[in-house]
Write a protein that holds these residues in place. Sequence first.
Motif, PDB file in Angstrom:
ATOM      1  N   THR A 122     -17.830  13.439  11.384  1.00  0.00           N
ATOM      2  CA  THR A 122     -17.438  13.243   9.982  1.00  0.00           C
ATOM      3  C   THR A 122     -16.148  14.007   9.683  1.00  0.00           C
ATOM      4  O   THR A 122     -15.235  13.489   9.038  1.00  0.00           O
ATOM      5  CB  THR A 122     -18.565  13.684   9.033  1.00  0.00           C
ATOM      6  OG1 THR A 122     -19.686  12.841   9.262  1.00  0.00           O
ATOM      7  CG2 THR A 122     -18.155  13.558   7.582  1.00  0.00           C
ATOM      8  N   THR A 135     -10.137  11.573   0.877  1.00  0.00           N
ATOM      9  CA  THR A 135     -11.269  11.368  -0.027  1.00  0.00           C
ATOM     10  C   THR A 135     -12.406  10.666   0.695  1.00  0.00           C
ATOM     11  O   THR A 135     -13.518  10.602   0.205  1.00  0.00           O
ATOM     12  CB  THR A 135     -10.892  10.447  -1.209  1.00  0.00           C
ATOM     13  OG1 THR A 135     -10.564   9.166  -0.675  1.00  0.00           O
ATOM     14  CG2 THR A 135      -9.731  10.977  -1.978  1.00  0.00           C
ATOM     15  N   VAL A 136     -12.083  10.110   1.859  1.00  0.00           N
ATOM     16  CA  VAL A 136     -13.043   9.266   2.553  1.00  0.00           C
ATOM     17  C   VAL A 136     -13.869  10.142   3.488  1.00  0.00           C
ATOM     18  O   VAL A 136     -13.380  10.585   4.514  1.00  0.00           O
ATOM     19  CB  VAL A 136     -12.313   8.167   3.346  1.00  0.00           C
ATOM     20  CG1 VAL A 136     -13.292   7.373   4.185  1.00  0.00           C
ATOM     21  CG2 VAL A 136     -11.584   7.234   2.395  1.00  0.00           C
ATOM     22  N   ALA A 137     -15.110  10.428   3.091  1.00  0.00           N
ATOM     23  CA  ALA A 137     -15.961  11.316   3.881  1.00  0.00           C
ATOM     24  C   ALA A 137     -16.620  10.517   4.997  1.00  0.00           C
ATOM     25  O   ALA A 137     -17.628   9.862   4.797  1.00  0.00           O
ATOM     26  CB  ALA A 137     -17.004  11.971   2.989  1.00  0.00           C
ATOM     27  N   TYR A 142     -15.711   5.215   4.204  1.00  0.00           N
ATOM     28  CA  TYR A 142     -14.766   4.116   4.364  1.00  0.00           C
ATOM     29  C   TYR A 142     -15.437   2.770   4.133  1.00  0.00           C
ATOM     30  O   TYR A 142     -14.874   1.877   3.491  1.00  0.00           O
ATOM     31  CB  TYR A 142     -14.137   4.157   5.768  1.00  0.00           C
ATOM     32  CG  TYR A 142     -13.078   3.106   5.963  1.00  0.00           C
ATOM     33  CD1 TYR A 142     -11.767   3.337   5.545  1.00  0.00           C
ATOM     34  CD2 TYR A 142     -13.395   1.865   6.512  1.00  0.00           C
ATOM     35  CE1 TYR A 142     -10.793   2.368   5.688  1.00  0.00           C
ATOM     36  CE2 TYR A 142     -12.420   0.888   6.660  1.00  0.00           C
ATOM     37  CZ  TYR A 142     -11.127   1.147   6.242  1.00  0.00           C
ATOM     38  OH  TYR A 142     -10.170   0.177   6.376  1.00  0.00           O
ATOM     39  N   ALA A 144     -18.486   2.018   2.632  1.00  0.00           N
ATOM     40  CA  ALA A 144     -19.288   1.756   1.431  1.00  0.00           C
ATOM     41  C   ALA A 144     -18.575   0.842   0.427  1.00  0.00           C
ATOM     42  O   ALA A 144     -19.186  -0.108  -0.082  1.00  0.00           O
ATOM     43  CB  ALA A 144     -19.709   3.071   0.776  1.00  0.00           C
ATOM     44  N   PRO A 145     -17.280   1.070   0.136  1.00  0.00           N
ATOM     45  CA  PRO A 145     -16.614   0.155  -0.806  1.00  0.00           C
ATOM     46  C   PRO A 145     -16.551  -1.281  -0.282  1.00  0.00           C
ATOM     47  O   PRO A 145     -16.566  -2.233  -1.070  1.00  0.00           O
ATOM     48  CB  PRO A 145     -15.205   0.748  -0.933  1.00  0.00           C
ATOM     49  CG  PRO A 145     -15.345   2.189  -0.552  1.00  0.00           C
ATOM     50  CD  PRO A 145     -16.408   2.204   0.516  1.00  0.00           C
ATOM     51  N   LEU A 146     -16.499  -1.434   1.040  1.00  0.00           N
ATOM     52  CA  LEU A 146     -16.447  -2.790   1.612  1.00  0.00           C
ATOM     53  C   LEU A 146     -17.813  -3.461   1.497  1.00  0.00           C
ATOM     54  O   LEU A 146     -17.913  -4.673   1.242  1.00  0.00           O
ATOM     55  CB  LEU A 146     -16.004  -2.746   3.067  1.00  0.00           C
ATOM     56  CG  LEU A 146     -14.712  -1.970   3.359  1.00  0.00           C
ATOM     57  CD1 LEU A 146     -14.268  -2.189   4.797  1.00  0.00           C
ATOM     58  CD2 LEU A 146     -13.603  -2.391   2.406  1.00  0.00           C
ATOM     59  N   ARG A 148     -19.868  -2.897  -0.887  1.00  0.00           N
ATOM     60  CA  ARG A 148     -19.924  -3.316  -2.299  1.00  0.00           C
ATOM     61  C   ARG A 148     -19.185  -4.637  -2.495  1.00  0.00           C
ATOM     62  O   ARG A 148     -19.643  -5.521  -3.223  1.00  0.00           O
ATOM     63  CB  ARG A 148     -19.329  -2.226  -3.193  1.00  0.00           C
ATOM     64  CG  ARG A 148     -19.450  -2.507  -4.677  1.00  0.00           C
ATOM     65  CD  ARG A 148     -18.892  -1.362  -5.513  1.00  0.00           C
ATOM     66  NE  ARG A 148     -19.494  -0.081  -5.166  1.00  0.00           N
ATOM     67  CZ  ARG A 148     -20.696   0.298  -5.539  1.00  0.00           C
ATOM     68  NH1 ARG A 148     -21.446  -0.484  -6.286  1.00  0.00           N
ATOM     69  NH2 ARG A 148     -21.164   1.469  -5.179  1.00  0.00           N
ATOM     70  N   GLY A 149     -18.045  -4.760  -1.824  1.00  0.00           N
ATOM     71  CA  GLY A 149     -17.275  -6.005  -1.900  1.00  0.00           C
ATOM     72  C   GLY A 149     -18.063  -7.180  -1.350  1.00  0.00           C
ATOM     73  O   GLY A 149     -18.038  -8.276  -1.911  1.00  0.00           O
ATOM     74  N   MET A 195     -29.192   8.332  -1.880  1.00  0.00           N
ATOM     75  CA  MET A 195     -27.974   7.528  -1.838  1.00  0.00           C
ATOM     76  C   MET A 195     -26.856   8.449  -1.337  1.00  0.00           C
ATOM     77  O   MET A 195     -26.546   9.450  -1.977  1.00  0.00           O
ATOM     78  CB  MET A 195     -27.681   7.011  -3.250  1.00  0.00           C
ATOM     79  CG  MET A 195     -26.715   5.892  -3.331  1.00  0.00           C
ATOM     80  SD  MET A 195     -27.264   4.372  -2.529  1.00  0.00           S
ATOM     81  CE  MET A 195     -27.940   3.444  -3.923  1.00  0.00           C
ATOM     82  N   LEU A 196     -26.268   8.136  -0.179  1.00  0.00           N
ATOM     83  CA  LEU A 196     -25.230   9.015   0.385  1.00  0.00           C
ATOM     84  C   LEU A 196     -23.850   8.590  -0.067  1.00  0.00           C
ATOM     85  O   LEU A 196     -23.087   9.361  -0.631  1.00  0.00           O
ATOM     86  CB  LEU A 196     -25.283   8.997   1.915  1.00  0.00           C
ATOM     87  CG  LEU A 196     -26.550   9.516   2.575  1.00  0.00           C
ATOM     88  CD1 LEU A 196     -26.351   9.572   4.083  1.00  0.00           C
ATOM     89  CD2 LEU A 196     -26.942  10.894   2.048  1.00  0.00           C
ATOM     90  N   TRP A 197     -23.512   7.337   0.268  1.00  0.00           N
ATOM     91  CA  TRP A 197     -22.240   6.752  -0.161  1.00  0.00           C
ATOM     92  C   TRP A 197     -22.653   5.469  -0.877  1.00  0.00           C
ATOM     93  O   TRP A 197     -22.837   4.443  -0.243  1.00  0.00           O
ATOM     94  CB  TRP A 197     -21.358   6.375   1.027  1.00  0.00           C
ATOM     95  CG  TRP A 197     -21.010   7.463   1.990  1.00  0.00           C
ATOM     96  CD1 TRP A 197     -19.988   8.363   1.874  1.00  0.00           C
ATOM     97  CD2 TRP A 197     -21.636   7.736   3.266  1.00  0.00           C
ATOM     98  NE1 TRP A 197     -19.951   9.170   2.996  1.00  0.00           N
ATOM     99  CE2 TRP A 197     -20.940   8.802   3.850  1.00  0.00           C
ATOM    100  CE3 TRP A 197     -22.724   7.179   3.957  1.00  0.00           C
ATOM    101  CZ2 TRP A 197     -21.289   9.328   5.101  1.00  0.00           C
ATOM    102  CZ3 TRP A 197     -23.071   7.699   5.186  1.00  0.00           C
ATOM    103  CH2 TRP A 197     -22.354   8.758   5.749  1.00  0.00           C
ATOM    104  N   ASP A 198     -22.846   5.543  -2.161  1.00  0.00           N
ATOM    105  CA  ASP A 198     -23.321   4.411  -2.943  1.00  0.00           C
ATOM    106  C   ASP A 198     -22.521   3.152  -2.566  1.00  0.00           C
ATOM    107  O   ASP A 198     -21.295   3.191  -2.614  1.00  0.00           O
ATOM    108  CB  ASP A 198     -23.116   4.759  -4.423  1.00  0.00           C
ATOM    109  CG  ASP A 198     -23.945   3.899  -5.334  1.00  0.00           C
ATOM    110  OD1 ASP A 198     -23.994   2.681  -5.100  1.00  0.00           O
ATOM    111  OD2 ASP A 198     -24.524   4.441  -6.293  1.00  0.00           O
ATOM    112  N   PRO A 199     -23.106   2.015  -2.159  1.00  0.00           N
ATOM    113  CA  PRO A 199     -24.535   1.654  -2.168  1.00  0.00           C
ATOM    114  C   PRO A 199     -25.281   1.875  -0.838  1.00  0.00           C
ATOM    115  O   PRO A 199     -26.248   1.167  -0.584  1.00  0.00           O
ATOM    116  CB  PRO A 199     -24.453   0.148  -2.463  1.00  0.00           C
ATOM    117  CG  PRO A 199     -23.208  -0.295  -1.755  1.00  0.00           C
ATOM    118  CD  PRO A 199     -22.262   0.872  -1.797  1.00  0.00           C
TER     119      PRO A 199
END
Lengths: 385, 169
Positions: A122, A135-137, A142, A144-146, A148-149, A195-199
């Motif tokens: 990490t 900012t990306v832990a 990295y 998690a936002p994808l 969500r997409g 929840m670690l890196w939502d979602p």
Amino acid sequence: MAELTAVVGIGQTKYQAKRLDVSMPGMIREAAERALADANCTWKDIDAVIIGKAPDLFEGVMMPELFLNDAIGGAYKPMLRVHTAGSVGGSTGIVAASMVQSGVHDRVLCVAYEKQSESNATWALSIALPFSLATVAGAGGYFAPLVRGYIRRSGAPEDTGIRVAVKDRQNALRNPLAHLHLEDISFDLVANSPMLWDPIRYLETCPSSDGACAMVMEKASLASKRSGKVAWIHATEMRSEPTMFSGRDQVMPRATLDNAAALYKKAGITNPRREIDCAEIYVPFSWFEPMWMEGMLISERNEGWKMTYEGATAIDGDFPVNMSGGVLSSNPIGASGLIRFAEAARQVRGLAEKHQVDGAKKALGHAYGGGSQYFSTWIVSSEKP
Amino acid sequence: MSDANEAANEPIAVIRTPISLDYHYSAGQSASRFLRAIAQGKLLGQKCPVDGRVYFPSRGACPQHGVTFGDEVVELSDKGTVVTFSIVRVPSENIPLELPYITINVLLDGADTILIHVLDAKLEDVRMGMRVQAVWKPKEEWTTSTANILYFRPIDEPDASYDSYKEHI
Ligand SMILES: [Zn+2]
């Protein structure tokens, strides 16, 4: 015309959080010796050695292939180190196969490993690039936002990821080599995990594991004489693309779609869902099962989640995925891709024991890495092409 | 046997051998121009000559088309749209932020690439399409550093439509 090549030996360590009883050389030698024993070979039967691992920064050992040379029998033989981030295990298998397919060598050993207990992945994955904010832990930050997409565009039910995690963790209970054996695994256990890196929840992520995986491959004229079962390599394929460019589809990168199409073309597969009996896919976070069902052209676009929901990807489903328990159950990063390739080969050899898919004849092994920008895949079969 | 001898016979399983790394990084022409501009509170992007898309921050060449950008720069707004996000509850030794924090992939107005940054908002408020603006350090502290922008915060504008940013996820 390439030489037809087969996997004739597979060796793995037990995957676990800490292998304090062995050094890095000792750990990879354990896997290599098991692969040699499975192939009924000795060190002197090996013509060349291919080794793969993830970034050196993980363990902080620069160029580990140099000090591992003797442990993997590399002395006075060709030795090559492979690196393609998280997909490196798969690429290592492909480079080894290509050494035989090209006619350069008759029999090759490949080994891939990671000793995460001596590492801080990490940290290594959270280094600030020049002129940008860290900012990306880790990998989860990295991806998690994808994820969500993917949920937004596919309309997948929010609990799809939980269902994948339960299924893979149940499969792991059949595999004595898996790192995590969660006897009490249930939907609620995963749903209620933090929840670690939502979602992405804790039990929807892979563990940190120590372990190594090795394989022996040889040309058909040798492999055909064997009485034991071998896995014939029908096709291999790799693709890469830049991490960031304008309009890049990070959820469904072009590199995965191109890779899948090229792989199936080489393997003579026109309907992957019907023609492939089972698949070991690189799923470090549970949502990547439906994402790569689409990325590997097995499902229609935005419908990969339905395969999870309908139970198609269960071990008794029509398209079993991650019979071994997958990356979610064992993650020695550098080895993880090769373990996927090895599980595909074990399945078609009929040697997958309690996680064997009945009658599996053709299997897909898959790995990805970086920011969804490296893809390594192969198709193996119990029958010659 | 004494305690000292017993300790000496304990197998050594792991030793720590810390190293430190200092990087000397040459910014190059494109990033130097960008950094000198950000020291003035300006955000400069560059256009790809092949498809006209605006890269921010620009590294001087297009990763997709393999061509260098010209000297033309495009000044961008410090407002943008949250394309996607995550709420992070995992610590990392080299990230000095208090947990939990919100990371956003933000598309600045006028840019065609995303920037990964931090959003200061209530966790329950963050959403895809949310309009945000950069919060800067006090002017007298500005340097040639992206750290001049502390974080983003929500602004009182209607959400952007999904279609307007979906290709940047
Ligand atoms: Zn371009």
